[in-house]
Motif scaffolding. Structure first.
Motif: not given
Length: 482
Positions: A62-64, A181-182, A187-188, A238-241
């Motif tokens: 949640a923080k991320s 974990i990469l 991020r995924l 989300a699209s930017v990420a």
């Protein structure tokens, strides 16, 4: 919560293939030990629940995400973070993280499908020095690095910090050799939860929901307009990420899931394979609305599951078509995000094609199982246990698996399904039919089949704690109560 269900499944763990019988002076003790091996994972793979495998990543989820979705508008911040405040299942990011850890057990030599650089797998040879023209790889940058100049992302006034796009984000740690974990897989997982949460904000508006995760739903706590805009904002972030993952195949996969969610919602709005001589009538919060006919300037095609009434051969054909429609809708609304995110995790790991395909099929089968169980729980769970109003599908006019199984035995239910149970007494008649023809039990059997298929897909991965956690999590989906 799924966490508690997972704990209760420890003694119901699947058969361990390496259990073997041995002779000795104490045959009874040997028999007991052998029996324990048949129902328990080996000692080295025992753990309290799947969450323990990726507890650090999940505790910071949640923080991320908050670092990705902040805006300059306080109310928009409040709406976009609203569902992250409540304790949810977080099944989708959990699956991505555990699967990523399981994939890390595949030797680097067997993960050569794509070029992997220093931000992905540190042990593998990566691009060094100044690349020659045509050899540059944008994959070599961090998920926090922008592709466009920051002064462009700032907008009108680059001196004002309005959002995470214009300030440094928290740097994700480099690959933890012990956890495996990469950064891009982490991020995924965050992206997947953002997309899912955006869909919840939209769904609650569409379904006129008043509760979600034990508290007022977003549309009630704020307004319909704000909930829709909050969901749109989450999808934008989300699209930017997604773009910053810098992998074209993964970008394509995740972007497609967003379109799939919308397609599935439209299939649910119609909720039938029958079309009325080409004229479509939709429900508009209780009022019938006729969809304007196409002008012909833009090519429009019928959905592949659309059939005219005169094309219906018999009752069995009609029911079969309805099940196909239901399962395809279920894939689009639920299983698509799970399956494509699992595939994306495998792609980012550099795994070979057969592993990638089985990871996709695992997510697909688990996603279908998850939603089918969800549809079953709508008939069996209380509002408090379910976290949202139960027994709501029929009231919304939705014909899910339990009532479709009942319809197979009682053709008269077709009339109720066609009119979306909107006449007095329809809902009660359908519920009694589901009970009479064991619709819930047949739905459970359908879910079990997809569960078994998902477990079979996992066998392509090396044995590990992470794979055992995925197996335990998959089994727990069948026994969850919320």
């Amino acid at each position: 919560m799924l966490r508690n269900i997972v704990k209760s499944r420890r003694l119901q763990y699947s058969f361990h293939p390496r259990a073997s019988y041995s002779t000795g002076t104490n045959s009874f003790k040997t028999a007991v030990e052998t029996a324990e091996k048949l129902v328990s994972p080996p000692a080295q793979t025992k753990f309290q629940d799947p969450f323990s495998i990726v507890s650090h990543e999940m505790s910071n989820l949640a923080k991320s995400i908050a670092s990705l979705i902040g805006s300059g508008h306080p109310t928009l911040n409040r709406i976009s973070s609203y569902y992250f405040e409540a304790e949810g299942k977080n099944v989708r990011p959990l699956i991505v993280l555990i699967l990523s850890k399981a994939l890390s057990k595949i030797p680097i030599s067997q993960r050569q499908r794509i070029k992997i650089d220093e931000y992905d797998v540190t042990e593998q040879e990566h691009i060094k020095g100044t690349p020659q023209p045509g050899q540059e790889s944008i994959a070599g940058y961090s998920v926090d690095d922008s592709l466009s100049p920051l002064n462009i992302l700032h907008g009108i006034n680059p001196k004002i910090i309005l959002d995470p796009l214009s300030k440094p984000m928290d740097r994700l740690p480099e690959m933890d050799k012990q956890n495996g974990i990469l950064p891009k897989q982490r991020r995924l997982a965050e992206i997947v939860e953002m997309i899912h949460t955006a869909s919840l904000l939209h769904d609650d508006v569409i379904d006129l929901s008043d509760a979600r995760r034990g508290r007022p739903s977003g549309n009630i706590a704020f307004t319909n307009k704000m909930a829709v805009l909050g969901g749109d904002f989450l999808l934008g972030r989300a699209s930017v990420a997604i773009a910053r993952l810098r992998n074209p195949e993964v970008i394509e996969l995740l972007s497609t899931t967003i379109a799939n969610l919308v397609e599935g919602e439209f299939m649910q709005l119609k909720n039938t394979v029958l079309s009325n001589s080409g004229e479509e009538i939709i429900d508009n919060d209780g009022d019938e609305k006729r969809v304007p006919q196409p002008t012909g300037k833009v090519p429009t095609e019928k959905h592949q599951y659309s059939v005219n009434e005169e094309d219906i051969v018999d009752h069995d054909t009609n029911v079969q078509a309805a099940f196909e429609y239901y399962l395809h809708k279920t894939y689009l609304k639920t299983a698509s995000l799970m399956s494509k995110s699992c595939r994306a995790a495998a792609v980012l790991s550099g795994a070979e094609d057969d592993v990638i395909e089985n990871c996709y099929q695992f997510g697909r089968n688990l996603g279908l199982c998850f939603q089918i169980v969800d549809d079953m729980l709508d008939y069996t769970s209380s509002d408090k246990a379910f976290g949202k109003p139960s027994q709501a599908d029929l009231k919304l006019g939705l014909a899910t698996a339990p009532v479709l199984f009942a319809w197979k035995q009682e053709p008269k239910l077709g009339e109720l399904i066609a009119r979306k149970f909107n006449e007095p007494g329809d809902v009660e008649i359908a519920r009694r039919a589901v009970e009479k023809y064991q619709g819930v039990e047949q739905t459970r059997q359908m879910a079990e089949k997809y569960c078994m298929d998902a477990l079979a897909n996992l066998r392509i991965l090396p044995e590990s704690d992470a794979r055992s956690a995925l197996e335990l999590l998959t089994n727990s989906v069948l026994t969850r109560s919320n």
